[in-house]
Design an enzyme around this catalytic site. Structure first.
Site, PDB file in Angstrom:
ATOM      1  N   ASP A 212      -6.471   1.397   0.802  1.00  0.00           N
ATOM      2  CA  ASP A 212      -6.786   1.357   2.251  1.00  0.00           C
ATOM      3  C   ASP A 212      -8.126   1.044   2.569  1.00  0.00           C
ATOM      4  O   ASP A 212      -8.925   0.529   1.512  1.00  0.00           O
ATOM      5  CB  ASP A 212      -6.351   2.922   2.666  1.00  0.00           C
ATOM      6  CG  ASP A 212      -7.502   3.974   2.180  1.00  0.00           C
ATOM      7  OD1 ASP A 212      -8.130   3.468   1.220  1.00  0.00           O
ATOM      8  OD2 ASP A 212      -7.301   5.041   2.483  1.00  0.00           O
TER       9      ASP A 212
ATOM     10  N   LYS B  94       0.813  -1.315   0.121  1.00  0.00           N
ATOM     11  CA  LYS B  94      -0.042  -0.078   0.040  1.00  0.00           C
ATOM     12  C   LYS B  94       0.723   1.147  -0.164  1.00  0.00           C
ATOM     13  O   LYS B  94       0.556   2.176  -0.651  1.00  0.00           O
ATOM     14  CB  LYS B  94      -0.904   0.128   1.190  1.00  0.00           C
ATOM     15  CG  LYS B  94      -1.976   1.263   1.219  1.00  0.00           C
ATOM     16  CD  LYS B  94      -2.966   1.068   2.393  1.00  0.00           C
ATOM     17  CE  LYS B  94      -2.121   1.427   3.697  1.00  0.00           C
ATOM     18  NZ  LYS B  94      -3.106   1.428   4.778  1.00  0.00           N
TER      19      LYS B  94
END
Length: 214
Positions: free
Chosen positions: A138, A120
């Protein structure tokens, strides 16, 4: 959500916000990497408060390293998990200096090799820092992808891959920001603001609500 609905979904978000930006404050790719590394389980507002003070005195890998553990922790102690984040950031700065000439690498493999940097975080740096057409999934993007029917998936990686497959190329570079902002301010977790949603006509959840009240 079919292809024409996906197109209208992003065209609407683009019309409302043609040039979306991250809410993290930074002035270099290294500052961006630092801010994203510190942002895990923390708000952008909280990270920005800490990094404003930190970047005023240390905004390069060498300067952050020179602070040492106690010095760095002093600036970021208001952020959750600050001790482990300080350790990871200092280790990352050491690697950047020793292996990358003090610069943030542009490859996913090199980024993910940095302590505290997962897929991420790497995607955020690649997208925001280098303009690569990637998406960092997210909690907001995971929720929006599933709730709207845009990119259903049981894991963040599944949602990411579905988004890369379904988002039209013209929208891909900015899709990360549009989806985060939409999830943060409109398609919220507990009480989505469907009455104020500009893309409700393209959203699976919104259409179900409409049919239920018809």
């Amino acid at each position: 959500m079919n292809a024409s609905q996906v197109e209208r979904f992003f065209a609407t978000l683009k019309a409302a916000n043609p040039s979306p930006q991250t809410e993290l404050e930074y002035a270099s790719v290294f500052e961006l990497l630092t801010a994203v590394l510190l942002s895990a389980q923390a708000t952008d507002v909280g990270v920005n408060k800490a990094t404003r003070r930190l970047f005023a005195v240390a905004h390069t890998p060498a300067q952050v390293l020179a602070l040492g553990t106690e010095g760095l922790e002093h600036y970021i102690k208001t952020i959750g998990l600050y001790r482990s984040k300080a350790r990871h950031l200092l280790q990352t700065c050491q690697i950047l200096i020793e292996q990358h000439g003090g610069e943030v690498p542009r490859s996913r493999e090199a980024l993910e090799a940095l302590p505290g940097v997962g897929r991420k975080t790497a995607n955020v740096v690649l997208n925001v820092g280098f303009g690569e057409p990637t998406l960092a999934v997210d909690t907001h993007i995971f929720r929006v992808g599933n709730r709207t029917g845009l990119a259903p998936g049981k894991t963040p990686l599944a949602v990411e891959l579905a988004l890369l497959d379904r988002v039209p190329e013209a929208y891909l570079v900015d899709a990360h920001h549009w989806l985060i902002l939409h999830g943060r301010y409109v398609c919220q977790a507990r009480k989505p603001l469907c009455h104020a949603c500009a893309v409700i006509n393209e959203c699976d959840h919104g259409r179900h609500l409409k049919s239920a009240t018809a």
